[in-house]
Design an enzyme around this catalytic site. Structure first.
Site, PDB file in Angstrom:
ATOM      1  N   GLU A 215       0.819  -1.214   0.000  1.00  0.00           N
ATOM      2  CA  GLU A 215       0.000   0.000   0.000  1.00  0.00           C
ATOM      3  C   GLU A 215       0.856   1.269   0.000  1.00  0.00           C
ATOM      4  O   GLU A 215       0.400   2.331  -0.392  1.00  0.00           O
ATOM      5  CB  GLU A 215      -0.957   0.013   1.193  1.00  0.00           C
ATOM      6  CG  GLU A 215      -2.109  -0.962   1.087  1.00  0.00           C
ATOM      7  CD  GLU A 215      -3.032  -0.691  -0.087  1.00  0.00           C
ATOM      8  OE1 GLU A 215      -2.564  -0.222  -1.148  1.00  0.00           O
ATOM      9  OE2 GLU A 215      -4.226  -0.973   0.039  1.00  0.00           O
TER      10      GLU A 215
ATOM     11  N   THR B  80      -4.838   7.775  -3.844  1.00  0.00           N
ATOM     12  CA  THR B  80      -5.221   7.569  -2.442  1.00  0.00           C
ATOM     13  C   THR B  80      -4.533   8.595  -1.542  1.00  0.00           C
ATOM     14  O   THR B  80      -5.153   9.155  -0.635  1.00  0.00           O
ATOM     15  CB  THR B  80      -4.903   6.127  -1.996  1.00  0.00           C
ATOM     16  OG1 THR B  80      -5.584   5.246  -2.890  1.00  0.00           O
ATOM     17  CG2 THR B  80      -5.381   5.848  -0.589  1.00  0.00           C
TER      18      THR B  80
HETATM   19  N1  HSE Z   1      -9.120   3.691   4.008  1.00  0.00           N
HETATM   20  C1  HSE Z   1      -8.434   4.107   2.824  1.00  0.00           C
HETATM   21  C2  HSE Z   1      -8.862   5.506   2.492  1.00  0.00           C
HETATM   22  C3  HSE Z   1      -8.820   3.169   1.705  1.00  0.00           C
HETATM   23  O1  HSE Z   1     -10.062   5.772   2.503  1.00  0.00           O
HETATM   24  O2  HSE Z   1      -7.999   6.354   2.237  1.00  0.00           O
HETATM   25  C4  HSE Z   1      -8.170   3.439   0.421  1.00  0.00           C
HETATM   26  O3  HSE Z   1      -8.688   2.514  -0.531  1.00  0.00           O
END
Ligand code: HSE
Length: 311
Positions: free
Chosen positions: A129, A187
């Site tokens: 990630e 992200t």
């Molecule tokens: N929890 C993370 C976000 C997930 O919302 O940034 C990213 O897929």
């Protein structure tokens, strides 16, 4: 064994109020990773991507980061080819990097017969990630590795860090993926728009929603799950990044969806339904909502999935 292939499912993170904590594996799409031992033992990792838009330098590639870390930890110097066949579109909130990372961790484990505990495989997959989110968040990877609905707790302790629960059999979903350009490292960008502090009232509302979701999963009650999908913190801060979000949500609810939220960091939107009966109607309604904002979209009616496994 010279080579091992694993597949891992797409996933949706957050489910509204469960930011960075809830993940649900989805049988909409899968990534497939094949790791093959090559001649030589110089510790070289060569990434072969089916999607040329994703960097193939191991340090910037989610599968590459996972394989690099696992090879380091287990003292494996073999030259490796890591072939990634993308099924999950990258950057749209369907856990794309997590699917590659999960499949890579499971394939590596299978290739060297390491028999690593599932919980540890999630930790390895979370390494991936960093490539797309700039941080190790566990919600997508835990769902992609373990399957079903997963709660990733924030704290190490005597209880398992990842709690997997089987979702109700009648839980159906529709993911609408808009065909809009997304920023590189989306992200990370989507995380940068979030408030660093929140009003207590919003925190209470989200705790209430998240608890209701967990109760709904435990009691196998889709309507209860849907009632908990109510996010006073992340959705208001992010929805401006999704053209037509309000129309997509309104349309899906009018067409029979029980709840709607941003899927992970977006821009995909996910609708929650009891039974698949309405899914076509809901998919069309969501597409019409994006259409109003001038965006085309692809829709994926789906159900919860099992986790990553060797094939
Ligand atoms: N929890 C993370 C976000 C997930 O919302 O940034 C990213 O897929």
């Amino acid at each position: 064994m010279k080579s091992c292939t694993a597949v891992a499912p797409s996933s949706t993170a957050n489910l509204g109020p469960g930011y960075d904590v809830f993940g649900l594996a989805l049988d909409a799409l899968y990534d497939r990773v094949t790791i093959t031992r090559q001649k030589g033992a110089d510790g070289r990792i060569a990434i072969k991507m089916s999607d040329a838009s994703i960097p193939s330098v191991p340090e910037s590639n989610s599968a590459g980061l996972v394989v690099k870390k696992m090879a380091q930890d287990f003292g494996i110097k073999d030259n490796l080819e890591v072939k990634v066949k993308k099924g999950v579109p990258a950057g749209y909130g369907m856990g794309s990097s997590a699917a590659s990372a999960a499949a890579a961790a499971v394939a590596f484990d299978g290739l060297y017969k390491l028999k690593i505990k599932k919980e540890k495989l999630v930790e390895y997959a979370a390494e991936g990630e960093v490539a797309s989110a700039g941080a190790r968040h566990y919600d997508n990877v835990s769902a992609s590795v373990l399957g079903g609905f997963v709660i990733s707790s924030m704290k190490d302790g005597p209880v398992p860090r990842f709690v997997r629960m089987a979702p109700p059999r009648d839980l159906c979903l529709v993911v609408a993926v808009p065909s809009i350009p997304v920023p590189e490292r989306k992200t990370e960008v989507a995380r940068s728009v979030l408030p660093s502090e929140v009003p207590l009232k919003s925190a209470v509302r989200n705790v209430s929603g998240a608890s209701t979701i967990v109760a709904g999963i435990a009691l196998k009650d889709v309507e209860l799950i849907a009632r908990g999908i109510d996010d006073a913190i992340v959705e208001p801060a992010r929805k401006h990044m999704i053209p037509g979000f309000d129309s997509v949500k309104e349309n899906a609810l009018a067409a029979g969806a029980l709840a709607v939220s941003i899927s992970g960091a977006g821009p995909s939107v996910i609708a929650f339904l009891k039974t698949g009966r309405n899914s076509k109607k809901v998919a069309q309604a969501m597409a019409a909502g994006f259409g109003k904002a001038g965006a085309k979209c692809r829709t994926f009616p789906c159900r919860p999935s099992v986790g990553a496994h060797v094939v």
